[in-house]
Enzyme design. Structure first.
Site, short mmCIF file in Angstrom:
data_model
loop_
_atom_site.label_atom_id
_atom_site.label_comp_id
_atom_site.label_asym_id
_atom_site.label_seq_id
_atom_site.Cartn_x
_atom_site.Cartn_y
_atom_site.Cartn_z
N ARG A 161 -2.98 3.19 8.47
CA ARG A 161 -3.39 2.08 7.60
C ARG A 161 -2.32 0.99 7.55
NH1 ARG A 161 -4.66 4.81 2.00
NH2 ARG A 161 -5.94 2.93 1.80
N ASN A 204 4.28 -41.78 -7.20
CA ASN A 204 3.34 -42.16 -6.13
C ASN A 204 3.96 -43.23 -5.24
OD1 ASN A 204 1.45 -40.45 -7.18
ND2 ASN A 204 0.21 -42.05 -8.13
N ASP A 205 4.35 -44.34 -5.87
CA ASP A 205 4.93 -45.43 -5.09
C ASP A 205 6.30 -45.05 -4.56
OD1 ASP A 205 2.85 -47.13 -5.03
OD2 ASP A 205 3.47 -48.34 -6.75
N GLY A 222 7.75 -43.49 -11.14
CA GLY A 222 6.41 -43.65 -10.56
C GLY A 222 6.44 -43.00 -9.20
N ARG A 273 -2.21 -48.65 -18.15
CA ARG A 273 -2.16 -49.78 -17.22
C ARG A 273 -2.94 -50.95 -17.81
NH1 ARG A 273 -5.09 -46.68 -12.69
NH2 ARG A 273 -6.19 -46.12 -14.59
N MET A 317 -5.92 -7.20 7.99
CA MET A 317 -5.37 -6.38 9.07
C MET A 317 -6.25 -5.13 9.20
SD MET A 317 -1.33 -6.84 8.62
CE MET A 317 -1.40 -6.29 6.95
N CYS A 376 5.41 -40.32 -14.12
CA CYS A 376 3.97 -40.54 -14.11
C CYS A 376 3.53 -40.52 -12.66
CB CYS A 376 3.60 -41.84 -14.82
SG CYS A 376 4.34 -43.31 -14.12
N TYR A 422 9.66 -35.62 -19.93
CA TYR A 422 8.21 -35.37 -20.00
C TYR A 422 7.55 -35.75 -18.68
CZ TYR A 422 7.65 -40.42 -20.71
OH TYR A 422 7.68 -41.79 -20.54
N ARG A 476 -3.68 -1.31 -6.33
CA ARG A 476 -2.91 -2.55 -6.25
C ARG A 476 -3.35 -3.45 -7.39
NH1 ARG A 476 -6.09 -4.12 -0.86
NH2 ARG A 476 -8.11 -4.44 -1.78
N HIS A 508 -10.21 -41.20 -1.51
CA HIS A 508 -10.43 -41.85 -2.80
C HIS A 508 -11.28 -40.98 -3.71
CE1 HIS A 508 -12.74 -44.56 -5.49
NE2 HIS A 508 -11.53 -45.04 -5.70
N GLU A 515 10.24 -46.87 -9.16
CA GLU A 515 9.29 -46.56 -8.08
C GLU A 515 9.70 -47.16 -6.75
OE1 GLU A 515 5.42 -48.21 -9.01
OE2 GLU A 515 6.34 -49.77 -10.23
N GLY A 520 -8.30 -6.98 3.82
CA GLY A 520 -9.24 -7.09 4.94
C GLY A 520 -8.72 -7.90 6.12
N LYS A 566 0.83 -1.20 0.00
CA LYS A 566 0.00 0.00 0.00
C LYS A 566 0.87 1.26 0.00
CE LYS A 566 -3.77 -0.43 2.48
NZ LYS A 566 -4.33 -0.68 3.81
N SER A 578 10.51 -44.32 -16.26
CA SER A 578 9.38 -43.48 -15.90
C SER A 578 9.29 -43.52 -14.38
CB SER A 578 8.09 -43.99 -16.53
OG SER A 578 7.03 -43.15 -16.15
P1 ADP Z 1 -7.64 -2.19 3.65
O1 ADP Z 1 -6.21 -2.57 3.57
O2 ADP Z 1 -8.43 -3.11 4.49
O3 ADP Z 1 -8.22 -1.93 2.29
P2 ADP Z 1 -7.31 0.65 3.96
O4 ADP Z 1 -6.10 1.09 4.69
O5 ADP Z 1 -7.24 0.70 2.49
O6 ADP Z 1 -7.69 -0.81 4.46
O7 ADP Z 1 -8.50 1.51 4.49
C1 ADP Z 1 -9.82 1.21 4.18
C2 ADP Z 1 -10.53 2.41 3.64
O8 ADP Z 1 -10.43 3.51 4.52
C3 ADP Z 1 -9.97 2.94 2.35
O9 ADP Z 1 -10.48 2.28 1.27
C4 ADP Z 1 -10.44 4.38 2.36
O10 ADP Z 1 -11.72 4.44 1.81
C5 ADP Z 1 -10.46 4.71 3.81
N1 ADP Z 1 -9.30 5.55 4.13
C6 ADP Z 1 -8.08 5.15 4.55
N2 ADP Z 1 -7.26 6.20 4.72
C7 ADP Z 1 -7.99 7.31 4.40
C8 ADP Z 1 -7.70 8.69 4.35
N3 ADP Z 1 -6.50 9.19 4.68
N4 ADP Z 1 -8.68 9.49 3.95
C9 ADP Z 1 -9.89 9.03 3.62
N5 ADP Z 1 -10.23 7.74 3.65
C10 ADP Z 1 -9.28 6.87 4.02
MG MG Z 2 3.28 -48.62 -8.69
MG MG Z 3 -7.83 -0.64 1.03
#
Ligand code: ADP
Ligand code: MG
Ligand code: MG
Length: 887
Positions: free
Chosen positions: A78, A780-781, A778, A571, A89, A843, A863, A345, A463, A757, A87, A8, A776
């Protein structure tokens, strides 16, 4: 840069460098995260000083001061690791709002509603992330502070009859903030921090600690992200999407991440902040007119509502794609009509979208062929090759249970509970889903006949899972909530009284493990011309040959369509299982239960035409391509008749009593048949059995040549441990060859080789290579023998071995490079020291596993051979391995 700044931070810096509107701020590096943990959760004086300096620079750029009483600067903290962990952290917004700064902020903006909305969000996020999660407090379900505060807000809305958060007035928000702080104190026992400084450092630590939060750790396990990377912290000036109806927040993708369409795609919300769009509080608006859906077509697009902002965003989208040469996932905020970029990203995408984008970008000249090949992962290709549930249709259905996603794709059909019922339904042209407690080899035909398989028990290597993956058939195993009533031919699921009877429609999502008790539409992408074109590019860069494991003309044909260049494993015994096996199996049994050479000879003579027909039909389909025939491999006891009528049948054929048949069968019983009288050992004891197979193969070859075909047979001896086993067999084989050649008056070319094998075979490879023209492996074995693990029982402890990191991966799925891999590598080198042009194949399951293919490419394997459905995946993996190796 990414290592230090996190994804980020690095991209925020990059966007800023490209002249895009990014709110001022700074990044605390991942190294500081490591230091924070070293100091037991503290900050060095150096860090404190540097943050103060960077904050001062930010204040200067923004013309505001953090903690100022007149015109305060607010910031966000952030998280951002090296590779994106969406999502997983935490992030805290609106830091710096406290009793000292609130009045100034209200005065400055003239918008008390906005200020209290920002404040209540700060309280919610901060108490959740910093005061609860980071402190390691684990509340009971639904009792987290965030949820409690959410409920308080909901109660307020309900009491007032408000539909949306934006209906709440300034006064009510102000009051709510006071109640929130009281609640925080009540639940967590600590006062909500009331200085900007305390909030800032609390947040920085909270973000560092979120690296070791439960979600983050679980995600790292799955994605194999090292624990010691740490997260960076981005401190950034706030911009506000919640200042009224000229403000907004949104997320967008530079191309459609589900379909790959080159259309700007996204969602936005007026008067909202941060994650409101993703959180699903209100139905978000579509970004533009071109991408409206049934779901949101009544809502105004950004294109219409704010045409200038949209145009600016669209230009940024193109600029970003041209800069990063890939699809971008973008986060933005609009504050009173001004656009701000908050994140970009590389966007995650479905398999079909990955393919579409790679080919489009290649065409657009944005990327070269090598890059295009690297853009589609083998797992994504796998996804494309399976029919899938139509996501739109799936969304509308309710999940009745979940199991392990054993084999991807989607399946739709009526439910049946026995293999017989599955076969009968398939014969009548119906699609069925076979439901079993677990499957056994007897269910093979029923599984084959079904569109999908659902079992109560079993793991990812059970299986059912193995077989289904091999066939590219959708399969869910270990669905423990399922209760089958075989007598009533019905099924129900824990937590519900509803009973589903045979014949009712079910749908399975094998990629997610979701079970639906309804009919969902499916889509198929394998005949996509784009896929075909992509694969032709893939083949240009691949060095490894790709063969298939196939024992029927149908499988051979399918594999050819998927691009197989030969058969690496046919086989012989396969003709004694499953469909049309009745007669040859009877002949085989007769041979097995013979007690004299004479009996055996006559039984083999009756068997020969069946082997010949089977060999011939596949050789014919594989015209001009090599086919490796492996001699009969399983221990004979496996074929001994078990039912009374079958015993009687053989007794009649042999002219002996049933008791005698039983006695002869019992004599073949072995304590440990896996290491028993099987493979080449059988053919040492009974050279006649070997002779019959050689004859069948050579006669089939001669007949095909006569018919104008170009058969290329290769003969492979299994389960060998000694070079002398090979010379012993080669002598028989050459004698039979001479006889057949004389009889047909023609010459036959073939190759003679062995399966490697058993470790001893690998260790004596130079000797084996005196007789063997090809090896070849094998695997698995070879894995069973090298690790001493039984593949059939490994499920009982494999989970513990993986969980405790004793093994990095299941060695039956991904080759154990350090052990088994070493044997393969040594076997190749040692074998080639004797025979320079020794052809080496692999194989076994590993031939279709991308990580294993990468290794095989490196050590000089010629191969790999895998099941027909894995052929395109192996082709792609081989090309990617070659491209990586050349870098
Ligand atoms: P995540 O990694 O979970 O996407 P972000 O750090 O991107 O978390 O933050 C989530 C949201 O918070 C961002 O998509 C943005 O909309 C909002 N946000 C983060 N920093 C700012 C900021 N400086 N100003 C306005 N909105 C922010
Ligand atoms: Mg065998
Ligand atoms: Mg984000």
């Amino acid at each position: 840069m990414r290592e230090l700044l996190g994804g980020k931070g690095a991209n925020l810096a990059e966007m800023s460098r490209l002249g895009m509107p990014v709110p001022a701020g700074f990044t605390i590096t991942t190294e500081c995260c490591a230091e924070y943990y070293q100091l037991g959760g503290g900050y060095s004086a150096e860090l404190k000083a540097e943050v103060a300096e960077a904050l001062a620079a930010t204040e200067k750029l923004m013309g505001k001061h953090f903690g100022d009483t007149e015109d305060p600067l607010l910031v966000s903290c952030r998280s951002g690791a090296r590779s994106s962990m969406p999502g997983m952290m935490d992030t805290i917004l609106n830091i710096g709002l406290c009793s000292a700064t609130l009045p100034g902020m209200i005065k400055k903006t003239g918008n008390p509603r906005f200020v209290y909305d920002a404040y209540r969000r700060l309280i919610m996020m901060y108490s959740d992330v910093v005061m609860e999660k980071a402190e390691g407090i684990e509340p009971e379900d639904g009792q987290g502070i965030r949820q409690q505060l959410d409920r308080m807000m909901q109660e307020l809305k309900d009491a007032k009859g408000y539909k949306s958060d934006t209906d709440i007035t300034a006064e009510e928000l102000k009051d709510l903030c006071d109640k929130f702080k009281a609640k925080v104190k009540e639940v967590l026992g600590v006062e909500f921090p009331d200085t900007a400084e305390a909030q800032l450092w609390g947040s920085i630590g909270g973000v560092f600690k979120s690296w070791n939060g439960k979600r983050a750790i679980a995600y790292r396990r799955i994605e194999k992200i090292p624990d010691d990377w740490g997260t960076a912290v981005n401190v950034q000036s706030m911009v506000f999407g919640n200042m009224g109806n000229t403000s907004a927040t949104g997320v967008a993708f530079s191309r459609n991440p589900a379909s790959g369409d080159n259309k700007f795609y996204g969602e936005w919300l007026i008067n909202a902040q941060g994650e409101d769009v993703v959180a699903g509080i209100r139905t978000p608006n579509p970004l533009n007119e071109a991408t409206k859906t049934d779901h949101n077509k009544h809502l105004e697009s950004l294109e219409k509502a704010m045409p200038q902002v949209y145009a600016e965003l669209d230009a940024i989208r193109l600029k970003l794609e041209n800069h990063f040469h890939d699809m971008q996932d973008i986060e933005f905020t609009i504050q009173e009509g001004k656009l701000w970029m908050l994140q970009c990203r590389i966007g995650k995408r479905t398999g079909i979208a990955a393919l579409q984008m790679a080919m489009d970008m290649l065409e657009e000249g944005m990327i070269d062929e090598r890059t295009a090949i690297m853009r589609v992962s083998p797992a994504q290709l796998d996804e494309i090759l399976h029919p899938v549930l139509d996501p739109a249709s799936e969304k509308k259905a309710a999940v009745v249970a979940k199991g392990l996603p054993a084999s991807p794709g989607g399946a739709v059909g009526t439910i049946v509970f026995t293999s017989e019922a599955a076969m009968a339904a398939a014969a009548a042209g119906k699609k069925v889903i076979l439901i079993r407690e677990e499957t056994s080899p007897e269910d093979i035909e029923g599984m084959r006949a079904s569109s999908g398989i659902l079992t109560t028990r079993g793991g990812m290597t059970s299986h059912a899972a193995l077989v289904a993956r091999g066939w590219g058939k959708c399969c869910i195993v270990g669905c423990e909530a399922m209760k089958i009533n075989f007598a009533a031919k019905s099924v129900s699921f824990a937590g519900s009284d509803k009973v589903y009877k045979e014949g009712e429609w079910f749908s399975l999502n094998g990629s997610k493990g979701c079970v639906y008790a309804t009919k969902i539409d499916t889509m198929d992408a394998s005949e996509n011309p784009l896929f075909i074109k992509f694969m032709s590019i893939v083949d240009k860069y691949r060095r490894l040959g790709i063969r298939t494991n196939a024992d029927t003309p149908e499988d051979a044909d399918r594999a050819l369509k998927f691009g197989a260049e030969g058969i690496g494993l046919f086989r012989i015994e396969h003709m004694f299982y499953g469909r049309n096996s009745e007669t040859p199996l009877t002949k085989l049994r007769k041979m097995i239960l013979s007690s004299t050479e004479e009996e055996r000879r006559s039984a083999l003579a009756e068997l020969l035409p069946f082997i010949k027909a089977s060999v011939k039909s596949t050789l014919k389909v594989m015209d001009s391509k090599p086919v490796v025939f492996r001699l009969l491999d399983p221990p004979l006891h496996e074929f001994v008749p078990k039912t009374e009528d079958k015993k009687q049948e053989i007794a009649t054929e042999l002219g002996v009593s049933v008791v005698e048949v039983e006695k002869r069968g019992d004599n073949l019983h072995e304590i440990n048949p896996m290491m028993g009288h099987r493979g080449v050992r059988l053919h040492v004891t009974y050279p006649l059995i070997a002779e019959t197979q050689y004859r069948a193969i050579f006669e089939a070859t001669c007949e095909l040549k006569r018919e104008g075909f170009n058969p290329m047979p290769e003969i492979m001896i299994p389960v060998t441990i000694s070079a002398r086993e090979l010379s012993f067999q080669k002598a028989i084989c050459d004698r039979v060859l001479a006889e057949v050649e004389a009889h047909y008056g023609m010459q036959v070319e073939y190759h003679f080789g062995t399966m490697i094998e058993i470790p001893r075979a690998a260790l004596t490879a130079d000797r084996m290579a005196r007789t063997a023209e090809f090896f070849s492996f094998g695997t698995n074995d070879l894995t069973q023998m090298t690790l001493g693990f039984s593949r059939d029982d490994v499920g009982t402890f494999m989970g513990d071995y993986l969980g405790n990191k004793i093994l990095d991966a299941d060695p039956f799925q991904t080759i154990d490079v350090k052990g088994v891999g070493k044997l393969v590598e040594y076997g190749i080198q040692n074998g080639r020291s004797k025979r320079a042009d020794l052809k080496c194949g692999v194989c076994g399951e590993h031939g279709g596993d991308p990580d294993s293919v990468r290794f095989f490419n490196k050590i000089g394997v010629d191969y790999v051979s895998c099941s027909p459905f894995r052929v395109p995946i192996a082709r792609l993996a081989a090309a990617q391995a070659a491209i990586e190796q050349d870098k």
